[in-house]
Design a protein around this motif. Structure first.
Motif, short mmCIF file in Angstrom:
data_model
loop_
_atom_site.label_atom_id
_atom_site.label_comp_id
_atom_site.label_asym_id
_atom_site.label_seq_id
_atom_site.Cartn_x
_atom_site.Cartn_y
_atom_site.Cartn_z
N TYR A 27 53.54 23.82 -10.96
CA TYR A 27 54.46 23.93 -12.32
C TYR A 27 55.33 22.61 -12.26
CZ TYR A 27 53.72 29.20 -13.00
OH TYR A 27 53.32 30.35 -13.30
N ASP A 28 55.87 22.48 -13.48
CA ASP A 28 56.89 21.47 -13.41
C ASP A 28 58.03 22.05 -12.78
OD1 ASP A 28 59.10 22.24 -15.70
OD2 ASP A 28 57.17 22.73 -16.46
N PHE A 29 59.01 21.57 -12.22
CA PHE A 29 59.95 22.21 -11.14
C PHE A 29 60.97 23.09 -11.68
CE2 PHE A 29 58.23 18.22 -8.96
CZ PHE A 29 57.33 18.82 -8.21
N GLU A 30 61.20 22.70 -13.01
CA GLU A 30 62.15 23.50 -13.80
C GLU A 30 61.62 24.97 -14.09
OE1 GLU A 30 64.36 21.98 -17.03
OE2 GLU A 30 65.10 20.41 -15.99
N THR A 31 60.33 24.90 -14.42
CA THR A 31 59.61 26.11 -14.59
C THR A 31 59.27 26.76 -13.26
OG1 THR A 31 58.56 25.07 -16.50
CG2 THR A 31 57.31 27.14 -15.49
N CYS A 34 62.30 28.89 -12.16
CA CYS A 34 62.64 30.11 -13.17
C CYS A 34 61.31 31.00 -12.61
CB CYS A 34 62.50 29.73 -14.50
SG CYS A 34 63.53 28.84 -14.99
N GLU A 35 60.18 30.66 -12.30
CA GLU A 35 59.28 31.44 -11.77
C GLU A 35 59.15 31.94 -10.42
OE1 GLU A 35 57.22 32.97 -14.00
OE2 GLU A 35 57.64 31.79 -15.72
N GLY A 36 59.97 31.18 -9.78
CA GLY A 36 60.20 31.74 -8.08
C GLY A 36 58.96 31.12 -7.26
N THR A 37 58.16 30.12 -7.84
CA THR A 37 57.12 29.56 -6.82
C THR A 37 56.80 28.14 -7.94
OG1 THR A 37 55.00 29.56 -6.28
CG2 THR A 37 55.02 30.76 -7.98
N SER A 75 72.22 20.43 -10.64
CA SER A 75 70.77 21.20 -11.39
C SER A 75 69.64 20.40 -10.67
CB SER A 75 70.76 21.45 -12.68
OG SER A 75 69.53 21.91 -13.25
N GLU A 76 69.56 19.20 -10.97
CA GLU A 76 68.16 18.50 -10.30
C GLU A 76 68.07 18.72 -8.84
OE1 GLU A 76 67.01 14.54 -11.57
OE2 GLU A 76 68.98 14.57 -12.71
N ILE A 77 69.18 18.68 -7.87
CA ILE A 77 68.97 18.71 -6.62
C ILE A 77 68.60 20.09 -6.26
CG2 ILE A 77 70.49 18.70 -4.50
CD1 ILE A 77 72.23 16.62 -5.73
N SER A 78 69.05 21.08 -6.85
CA SER A 78 68.60 22.61 -6.59
C SER A 78 67.10 22.68 -6.89
CB SER A 78 69.45 23.38 -7.53
OG SER A 78 70.77 23.25 -7.05
N THR A 79 66.58 22.19 -7.88
CA THR A 79 65.20 22.28 -8.58
C THR A 79 64.32 21.69 -7.50
OG1 THR A 79 66.10 22.53 -10.97
CG2 THR A 79 63.81 21.62 -10.55
N VAL A 80 64.62 20.28 -7.30
CA VAL A 80 63.85 19.61 -6.18
C VAL A 80 63.88 20.57 -4.91
CG1 VAL A 80 63.64 17.28 -4.82
CG2 VAL A 80 64.05 17.32 -7.35
N SER A 81 65.09 20.86 -4.32
CA SER A 81 65.38 21.30 -3.08
C SER A 81 64.37 22.66 -3.13
CB SER A 81 66.51 21.63 -2.62
OG SER A 81 67.44 20.70 -2.63
N PHE A 82 64.43 23.37 -4.16
CA PHE A 82 63.47 24.52 -4.27
C PHE A 82 62.15 24.32 -3.92
CE2 PHE A 82 60.64 27.49 -6.77
CZ PHE A 82 61.13 28.61 -5.96
N ALA A 83 61.53 23.28 -4.76
CA ALA A 83 60.20 22.73 -4.69
C ALA A 83 59.81 22.44 -3.33
CB ALA A 83 60.01 21.79 -5.85
N ILE A 84 60.75 21.79 -2.60
CA ILE A 84 60.44 21.25 -1.12
C ILE A 84 60.22 22.65 -0.31
CG2 ILE A 84 61.58 20.16 0.76
CD1 ILE A 84 62.91 18.23 -1.25
#
Length: 154
Positions: A27-31, A34-37, A75-84
């Protein structure tokens, strides 16, 4: 251990079969946040939750431009950190996946860049961003500025 303590059931009650995850376009990382993965192929809708709007994007008045910039960067840092973090789980079981490794390296660099930008504009969020955000500093600045959990992004 005595034989009387062993299970003597002649039947097998259950056997689990878990297919190995294959790489799928993330997914794109904002999605993903929201989706949890980050992986659509893992997003199985067992129980559909209400469609809740994200609190990560907030409207600010013209007076709050610095707060808005700080909040957007966090928000960007959180999103990228989640993806990592999610990608790390995948790479634990697929250490030779070239797609996963390439994305992992890209995201790590992006996170470092974002942390350095945040440290330069506001204050360091991590110990490493003390150096990457302001390499010419001559004193220990970990305590400088409000951190997010102390209201630094509110």
């Amino acid at each position: 251990m005595s034989d009387t303590n062993c299970c003597t059931c002649p039947e097998t009650l259950a056997m689990a079969s878990v297919p190995m995850q294959e790489w799928c376009e993330p997914y794109d990382f904002e999605t993903a946040l929201c989706e949890g993965t980050i992986f659509p192929c893992l997003n199985l809708k067992f129980f559909e939750a209400e469609n809740i709007k994200s609190c990560l994007k907030t409207k600010f008045s013209a007076l709050d431009r610095e707060t808005e910039g700080r909040e957007c960067l966090m928000s960007e840092i959180s999103t990228v950190s989640f993806a990592i973090n999610d990608l790390t789980l995948y790479l634990d079981t697929h250490p030779t996946c070239q797609n996963g490794l390439a994305l992992f390296k890209e995201l790590l660099q992006k996170r470092l860049d974002l942390l350095a930008e945040y440290a330069k504009k506001y204050n360091p969020l991590t110990q490493i961003s003390m150096v990457t955000g302001n390499p010419e500093t001559e004193e220990y600045g970990w305590g400088e500025g409000p951190v997010p959990w102390e209201g630094g992004c509110i």
